[in-house]
Design a protein around this motif. Structure first.
Motif, PDB file in Angstrom:
ATOM      1  N   PRO A 185      -5.912  11.216   0.320  1.00 15.01           N
ATOM      2  CA  PRO A 185      -5.337   9.817  -1.171  1.00 15.01           C
ATOM      3  C   PRO A 185      -5.506  10.684  -1.995  1.00 15.01           C
ATOM      4  CG  PRO A 185      -7.792   9.413  -0.825  1.00 15.01           C
ATOM      5  CD  PRO A 185      -7.857  10.467   0.529  1.00 15.01           C
ATOM      6  N   VAL A 193      -5.404   0.490   3.598  1.00 16.34           N
ATOM      7  CA  VAL A 193      -6.194  -0.270   2.176  1.00 16.34           C
ATOM      8  C   VAL A 193      -7.237  -2.010   3.300  1.00 16.34           C
ATOM      9  CG1 VAL A 193      -5.685  -1.875   0.527  1.00 16.34           C
ATOM     10  CG2 VAL A 193      -3.729   0.612   1.138  1.00 16.34           C
ATOM     11  N   TYR A 219      -9.275  -1.348  -1.295  1.00 13.68           N
ATOM     12  CA  TYR A 219     -10.403  -0.328  -0.822  1.00 13.68           C
ATOM     13  C   TYR A 219      -9.577   0.670  -0.166  1.00 13.68           C
ATOM     14  CZ  TYR A 219     -14.196  -3.162  -2.807  1.00 13.68           C
ATOM     15  OH  TYR A 219     -15.110  -4.200  -2.908  1.00 13.68           O
ATOM     16  N   TRP A 220      -9.530   2.382  -0.300  1.00 13.29           N
ATOM     17  CA  TRP A 220      -9.524   3.355   0.348  1.00 13.29           C
ATOM     18  C   TRP A 220     -10.394   2.520   1.496  1.00 13.29           C
ATOM     19  CZ3 TRP A 220      -4.918   4.162  -0.116  1.00 13.29           C
ATOM     20  CH2 TRP A 220      -4.104   4.255  -1.319  1.00 13.29           C
ATOM     21  N   MET A 265     -11.554   6.162   4.033  1.00 14.16           N
ATOM     22  CA  MET A 265     -12.147   6.898   3.534  1.00 14.16           C
ATOM     23  C   MET A 265     -11.854   7.893   5.023  1.00 14.16           C
ATOM     24  SD  MET A 265     -10.672   7.827   0.921  1.00 14.16           S
ATOM     25  CE  MET A 265     -10.949   9.727   0.620  1.00 14.16           C
ATOM     26  N   PHE A 283      -1.527   5.822   4.221  1.00  9.09           N
ATOM     27  CA  PHE A 283      -3.364   5.329   3.830  1.00  9.09           C
ATOM     28  C   PHE A 283      -3.306   3.831   4.230  1.00  9.09           C
ATOM     29  CE2 PHE A 283      -1.520   9.219   0.693  1.00  9.09           C
ATOM     30  CZ  PHE A 283      -2.682   9.743   1.153  1.00  9.09           C
ATOM     31  N   GLY A 300       0.784  -1.269   0.310  1.00 11.19           N
ATOM     32  CA  GLY A 300       0.188   0.317  -0.393  1.00 11.19           C
ATOM     33  C   GLY A 300       1.173   0.866   0.050  1.00 11.19           C
ATOM     34  N   VAL A 305     -15.737   4.296   0.652  1.00  8.78           N
ATOM     35  CA  VAL A 305     -14.041   4.137  -0.017  1.00  8.78           C
ATOM     36  C   VAL A 305     -14.270   3.933  -1.224  1.00  8.78           C
ATOM     37  CG1 VAL A 305     -14.141   2.747   2.358  1.00  8.78           C
ATOM     38  CG2 VAL A 305     -15.661   2.081   0.020  1.00  8.78           C
TER      39      VAL A 305
END
Length: 179
Positions: free
Chosen positions: A173, A129, A158-159, A161, A127, A123, A142
């Protein structure tokens, strides 16, 4: 060689300060610190004590708190440098148990542990992941993106968030639309 020897106490101080901050954050969530190896910090939820379906939410919320707190973290001997961390989350079955006699350790094994580790190492810094769709149901917005995991190939990831009621500042991001 003197330079390297002088830096070792700073590394230990840095890790101690980071782990102390992480320990304070995990105390606020239903998570368990499994182990630290070097600069890696492994946390799980739902083991050793089961917590129903709350494990994904617990580690996601802990992750958001860590990302928020790392933004304010100061390295004592280099306060102008920002620490960047990577976090990988995955949800699924694990095998847990105590191994060893001389220095017994509580360990987790299985594909879930391997996948979370690969996601962290592959990753981007700053952030979180996540791969499992379980996280989509427990956290906020996300975005889907592709991540190549060593050994496992390409996976939808997916992030993380945030969530609706999380109003602390988090890193933004990068724009991944360009590939």
């Amino acid at each position: 060689m003197k330079f390297l020897l002088c830096e070792f106490p700073f590394v230990v101080d840095l890790l101690n300060d980071l782990y102390t901050m992480f320990d304070a954050i995990i105390a606020l969530h239903d998570v368990y610190k499994v182990e630290t190896i070097g600069d890696a910090y492994m946390v799980a939820s739902g083991v050793p004590n089961r917590n129903g379906n709350r494990h994904a939410a617990e580690v996601a919320n802990m992750s958001l708190d860590i990302l928020h707190s790392i933004g304010n973290f100061k390295i004592k001997h280099m306060p102008e440098i920002k620490v960047k961390i990577r976090i990988g989350l995955h949800s699924g079955p694990v095998v847990a148990g105590v191994v060893g006699l001389k220095m017994p350790r509580y360990c987790l094994f299985g594909d879930t542990v391997t996948t979370a580790s690969l996601m962290e190492s592959s990753g981007l810094r700053k952030f979180t992941v996540v791969q499992s769709d379980r996280f989509r149901s427990v956290v906020g917005l996300v975005d889907v993106w592709m991540l190549v995991l060593q050994v496992k190939g390409t996976e939808d990831t997916y992030w993380l968030m945030g969530r609706e009621d999380f109003n602390k500042p988090l890193p933004v991001p990068p724009d991944l639309a360009g590939g």
